[in-house]
Each structure stands twice: as C-alpha cells, then as structure tokens.
Write a protein that holds these residues in place. Structure first.
Motif, mmCIF file in Angstrom:
data_model
loop_
_atom_site.group_PDB
_atom_site.id
_atom_site.type_symbol
_atom_site.label_atom_id
_atom_site.label_comp_id
_atom_site.label_asym_id
_atom_site.label_seq_id
_atom_site.Cartn_x
_atom_site.Cartn_y
_atom_site.Cartn_z
ATOM 1 N N GLY A 1 12.477 8.438 -12.841
ATOM 2 C CA GLY A 1 13.677 8.921 -12.750
ATOM 3 C C GLY A 1 14.931 8.028 -12.246
ATOM 4 N N GLU A 2 16.050 8.547 -11.920
ATOM 5 C CA GLU A 2 17.067 7.802 -11.188
ATOM 6 C C GLU A 2 16.726 7.707 -9.482
ATOM 7 O OE1 GLU A 2 19.405 6.391 -12.688
ATOM 8 O OE2 GLU A 2 18.469 7.286 -14.773
ATOM 9 N N GLN A 3 15.928 8.536 -8.990
ATOM 10 C CA GLN A 3 15.739 8.596 -7.758
ATOM 11 C C GLN A 3 14.877 7.124 -7.345
ATOM 12 O OE1 GLN A 3 13.976 11.789 -5.781
ATOM 13 N NE2 GLN A 3 13.863 10.950 -4.066
ATOM 14 N N PRO A 4 15.361 6.246 -6.387
ATOM 15 C CA PRO A 4 14.949 5.009 -6.092
ATOM 16 C C PRO A 4 13.459 5.185 -5.117
ATOM 17 C CG PRO A 4 16.744 5.123 -4.819
ATOM 18 C CD PRO A 4 16.836 6.461 -5.829
ATOM 19 N N LEU A 5 12.634 4.195 -5.463
ATOM 20 C CA LEU A 5 11.439 4.282 -4.657
ATOM 21 C C LEU A 5 11.900 3.964 -2.888
ATOM 22 C CD1 LEU A 5 8.765 2.906 -6.889
ATOM 23 C CD2 LEU A 5 8.791 5.273 -6.031
ATOM 24 N N LYS A 6 11.695 4.765 -1.972
ATOM 25 C CA LYS A 6 11.854 4.332 -0.724
ATOM 26 C C LYS A 6 11.061 3.138 -0.571
ATOM 27 C CE LYS A 6 13.159 9.060 0.798
ATOM 28 N NZ LYS A 6 12.676 10.073 1.605
ATOM 29 N N SER A 7 9.807 3.036 -0.833
ATOM 30 C CA SER A 7 8.932 1.892 -0.268
ATOM 31 C C SER A 7 9.314 0.730 -0.920
ATOM 32 C CB SER A 7 7.545 1.993 -0.909
ATOM 33 O OG SER A 7 7.500 2.299 -2.361
ATOM 34 N N ARG A 8 10.124 0.487 -1.758
ATOM 35 C CA ARG A 8 10.710 -0.854 -2.454
ATOM 36 C C ARG A 8 11.735 -1.499 -1.688
ATOM 37 N NH1 ARG A 8 11.832 0.708 -8.801
ATOM 38 N NH2 ARG A 8 9.676 0.016 -9.636
ATOM 39 N N GLY B 1 0.869 -1.104 0.085
ATOM 40 C CA GLY B 1 -0.075 0.263 -0.024
ATOM 41 C C GLY B 1 1.099 1.287 0.044
ATOM 42 N N LEU B 2 2.048 1.382 0.686
ATOM 43 C CA LEU B 2 2.714 2.457 0.796
ATOM 44 C C LEU B 2 3.471 2.474 -0.589
ATOM 45 C CD1 LEU B 2 4.383 1.958 4.414
ATOM 46 C CD2 LEU B 2 2.569 3.500 3.706
ATOM 47 N N TYR B 3 3.886 1.462 -1.290
ATOM 48 C CA TYR B 3 4.177 1.327 -2.562
ATOM 49 C C TYR B 3 3.247 2.179 -3.723
ATOM 50 C CZ TYR B 3 5.429 -0.137 -7.320
ATOM 51 O OH TYR B 3 5.829 -0.373 -8.472
ATOM 52 N N LEU B 4 1.984 1.848 -3.583
ATOM 53 C CA LEU B 4 1.180 2.486 -4.294
ATOM 54 C C LEU B 4 1.055 3.933 -4.016
ATOM 55 C CD1 LEU B 4 -1.861 0.000 -4.360
ATOM 56 C CD2 LEU B 4 -0.082 -0.062 -5.753
ATOM 57 N N ASN B 5 1.157 4.353 -2.830
ATOM 58 C CA ASN B 5 1.081 5.755 -2.475
ATOM 59 C C ASN B 5 2.353 6.515 -2.801
ATOM 60 O OD1 ASN B 5 -1.318 5.344 -1.115
ATOM 61 N ND2 ASN B 5 -0.481 5.692 0.734
ATOM 62 N N GLU B 6 3.371 6.048 -2.944
ATOM 63 C CA GLU B 6 4.779 6.520 -3.353
ATOM 64 C C GLU B 6 4.556 6.683 -5.192
ATOM 65 O OE1 GLU B 6 9.404 6.565 -2.437
ATOM 66 O OE2 GLU B 6 8.316 4.617 -2.064
#
Length: 231
Positions: free
Chosen positions: A220-227, A91-96
């Motif tokens: 872009g290059e900035q990774p997703l924190k939720s991953r 769920g946090l991944y979807l939000n991000e």
C-alpha cells in the motif's frame, strides 16, 4: 483451549502492552505470523525479556481461545545471529515485510526456511543484495504474487538476452519492440536475476526496482520504516 507447544519461531516485532507486558509478533513455520501477549515481562528482572528480540531462534508455547494468544513458554534453540550495519538494517527490513504482508495463522514452512536461511546469510559474507532479492522472490511466490522470470507472459517462450521487456505486475514480462521506453528491461538482465546472478550494478538496480513494483500492491501507500535506515 488451543495450545501450541514448542513451535520454532523468530520474533519480528514487539511493543509494550498495558503496564507490564509486551505484544509480540512471531513468525513460525506451522502457523505463520502469530501475535501473543508476553505477560509480565516488563516487570523487574524478567529473564524472558531479553529473548523478545529479533534474530534469536526460539521455541515458543502458546495458548488461548482467540487469535491473540498468551505466550506461556519461550526458550532459545540457537545463538542470536549477530547482524550489524547494513546487514542489521536488512534483517529489520525482512521482519517488517513479514509483519506487513503476512496474514496471521497461515502455515508457511517453506517461507520460514527461506527466512532462516536469509538471516544466516546476512550473518555471513553473502552479498546483501542477493539475500534480499532472493527472499523477496520467495515471499511473493508464497503469497501468490510471483511471476515467471524465465519466460515472457505473452507466448511462454524463454526470454531472449538481446530482447527487451516491460513488466506487467499481474502477468509478468511482456516483449516490447525496442529499448528506451520507460520501465523496460533487457532480457539479459532479467535472465541474470532469474539465476540470482547480481555481479553487475545494473542488475542489482533493476532487481530492486522490479521487486518494489511487485511488492507495492501488498504494502500500500504506507512506506516501510526500515527502508529509511539505508539512507
């Protein structure tokens, strides 16, 4: 002064703002992602503070002349969805994703419906991989980056289960002569993904790989924190 009254919404992100307030990013059907100031909610025992959390169906009211609105009203329209473990991280991944790729003030009622359905499925026993991959496809389609999962991009013919294809992120799947080349996928696997059939581990792996490739230009290059929560 622009006013919005009782708009369905979910909070996708909230952060402290000045001494007593929050900046809140909400996802709404009629206005897409909106950012608003929740004034004074960090002061004392403010009853609204507990509502500024994810996965709670809300009705919000906003006003203001600029794109940054003032949150003037907030109330629940349903029970908070109880997500734990991997389902919470999902769920946090979807939000991000929504926070990173959606522009402000773009109406997207269909995507809001798919998001609401995805949260409901995460709160139940639906396969997490199915929920995430299906939502990613809807999100890409909404943003104009969707591809045809059923036909090859060269001829428009239906994919063949015994053929092999490579992904062109701009146009779709291109037939290749044989398996073994880097980033090639079997037609059978792609046909399963098109039908949201993820029973085979290889199908799940391929679907995730392709979704990441399609989302990369948007993120872009900035990774997703939720991953990082899944590690």
């Amino acid at each position: 002064m622009h006013r919005i009254e009782l708009q369905p919404a979910f909070v996708v992100h909230a952060r402290p703002y000045r001494d007593t307030s929050f900046l809140v990013d909400c996802f709404t059907p009629d206005h897409g992602r909106v950012c608003a100031v929740a004034r004074g909610v960090r002061r004392g025992k403010n009853n609204q503070r507990s509502l500024l959390n994810p996965f709670i169906p809300l009705l919000i009211s906003l006003q203001g002349k600029s794109s940054l609105k003032l949150l003037t009203g907030i109330e629940t329209s349903g029970h908070r969805l109880d997500l734990v473990g991997t389902r919470l991280f999902s769920g946090l991944y979807l939000n991000e994703l929504l926070l990173r790729v959606l522009s402000e003030w773009d109406s997207c009622p269909d995507l809001f419906r798919h998001y609401t359905e995805a949260l409901g499925e995460l709160a139940c026993e639906v396969d997490v991989e199915l929920v995430l991959r299906r939502f990613e496809k809807h999100l890409l389609q909404e943003l104009g980056y969707g591809i045809d999962w059923r036909c090859d991009a060269d001829t428009g013919q239906l994919l063949k289960p015994d053929a092999w294809y490579r992904l062109d992120t701009q146009s779709g799947f291109i037939p290749v002569g044989a398996a073994g080349l880097a980033n090639t996928y079997s037609g059978a696997c792609l046909m399963d993904i098109a039908s949201d059939q993820y029973a085979l581990p290889d199908t799940k792996r391929v679907a995730k790989h392709i979704s990441r490739a399609l989302l990369r230009p948007l993120l872009g290059e900035q990774p997703l924190k939720s991953r990082q929560l899944f590690l």
